[in-house]
Scaffold this motif. Structure first.
Motif, PDB file in Angstrom:
ATOM      1  N   GLU A  99       0.830  -1.196   0.000  1.00 53.93           N
ATOM      2  CA  GLU A  99       0.000   0.000   0.000  1.00 53.93           C
ATOM      3  C   GLU A  99       0.871   1.255   0.000  1.00 53.93           C
ATOM      4  N   GLY A 100       0.671   2.104  -0.978  1.00 54.63           N
ATOM      5  CA  GLY A 100       1.406   3.347  -1.067  1.00 54.63           C
ATOM      6  C   GLY A 100       2.790   3.226  -1.675  1.00 54.63           C
ATOM      7  N   ARG A 101       3.167   2.020  -2.078  1.00 54.74           N
ATOM      8  CA  ARG A 101       4.513   1.815  -2.621  1.00 54.74           C
ATOM      9  C   ARG A 101       4.761   2.665  -3.858  1.00 54.74           C
ATOM     10  N   TRP A 102       3.750   2.830  -4.691  1.00 50.78           N
ATOM     11  CA  TRP A 102       3.922   3.572  -5.943  1.00 50.78           C
ATOM     12  C   TRP A 102       3.270   4.937  -5.875  1.00 50.78           C
ATOM     13  N   SER A 103       2.829   5.323  -4.703  1.00 48.33           N
ATOM     14  CA  SER A 103       2.182   6.613  -4.521  1.00 48.33           C
ATOM     15  C   SER A 103       3.191   7.749  -4.619  1.00 48.33           C
ATOM     16  N   LEU A 104       2.740   8.846  -5.196  1.00 45.87           N
ATOM     17  CA  LEU A 104       3.584  10.027  -5.323  1.00 45.87           C
ATOM     18  C   LEU A 104       3.262  11.077  -4.264  1.00 45.87           C
ATOM     19  N   ASP A 105       2.386  10.743  -3.332  1.00 43.84           N
ATOM     20  CA  ASP A 105       2.007  11.687  -2.283  1.00 43.84           C
ATOM     21  C   ASP A 105       3.220  12.058  -1.436  1.00 43.84           C
ATOM     22  N   GLY A 106       3.483  13.342  -1.349  1.00 44.95           N
ATOM     23  CA  GLY A 106       4.568  13.839  -0.523  1.00 44.95           C
ATOM     24  C   GLY A 106       5.959  13.679  -1.121  1.00 44.95           C
ATOM     25  N   ILE A 138       3.268  15.044 -15.486  1.00 41.69           N
ATOM     26  CA  ILE A 138       3.384  15.583 -16.847  1.00 41.69           C
ATOM     27  C   ILE A 138       3.927  14.503 -17.791  1.00 41.69           C
ATOM     28  N   ASP A 139       4.908  13.742 -17.330  1.00 39.87           N
ATOM     29  CA  ASP A 139       5.465  12.667 -18.149  1.00 39.87           C
ATOM     30  C   ASP A 139       4.414  11.594 -18.435  1.00 39.87           C
ATOM     31  N   VAL A 140       3.644  11.223 -17.433  1.00 37.59           N
ATOM     32  CA  VAL A 140       2.591  10.221 -17.618  1.00 37.59           C
ATOM     33  C   VAL A 140       1.533  10.749 -18.597  1.00 37.59           C
ATOM     34  N   ALA A 183       6.626  15.428  -7.910  1.00 35.14           N
ATOM     35  CA  ALA A 183       5.549  14.577  -8.425  1.00 35.14           C
ATOM     36  C   ALA A 183       4.882  15.205  -9.651  1.00 35.14           C
ATOM     37  N   ASP A 184       4.899  16.538  -9.740  1.00 35.62           N
ATOM     38  CA  ASP A 184       4.315  17.207 -10.897  1.00 35.62           C
ATOM     39  C   ASP A 184       5.052  16.840 -12.184  1.00 35.62           C
TER      40      ASP A 184
END
Length: 160
Positions: free
Chosen positions: A8-15, A24-26, A19-20
């Motif tokens: 859980e949260g392993r791939w999250s960009l929170d914090g 943009i790349d995605v 991350a912006d």
């Protein structure tokens, strides 16, 4: 899974800083994939649109890569920065590295598959698009990457 082995949260960009840049790349990768699929499936306008999308992503990538290199050059006065650090994200958090490297991989595979399906057409311009993904990696590293202190001849002490 236990709390220790949780994904859980392993791939999250929170914090996570920068991350912006990943978002943009995605987004650029998704636009590229949709336009590539349309260009492979049809002729005419959609293929021309794909050429435009490819050239815009390549152009933006070229400018961003140059900006990232210039920023990294400025940091290299105080920090030891290698090409691997800059573009392969060796000092980046796992979610950043996973997302940015995945975008480069998807862009590369999709561009060559599309060009292979429609050889000798404007679809070949798609092979320029991975510059966009590499530029995002370089820009992220130049802004947020962590590098070791530079030592030896030519190294300067950090001001302040």
């Amino acid at each position: 899974m236990t709390a220790e082995g949780s994904d859980e949260g392993r791939w999250s960009l929170d914090g996570v800083p920068g991350a912006d840049i990943v978002r943009i790349d995605v987004a650029g990768t998704l636009v590229f994939l949709v336009s590539a699929a349309a260009a492979v499936a049809s002729d005419g306008f959609l293929r021309d649109l794909f050429v435009g999308v490819s050239l815009v992503l390549f152009g933006v990538g070229t400018v961003v890569m140059a900006a990232g290199l210039l920023r990294a050059i400025g940091r290299s006065r105080y920090e030891a920065i290698s090409v691997a650090d800059l573009f392969l994200l060796t000092g980046a958090p796992r979610p950043i590295r996973w997302w940015l490297q995945s975008c480069v991989a998807v862009q590369t595979v999709a561009s060559f598959v599309a060009a292979g399906i429609r050889p000798f057409t404007g679809v070949a311009f798609g092979i320029l698009v991975p510059v966009f993904g590499l530029a995002a990696s370089g820009w992220w590293s130049a802004r947020h990457g962590t590098f070791g202190e530079r030592g030896g001849p030519g190294a300067e002490a950090r001001p302040g």
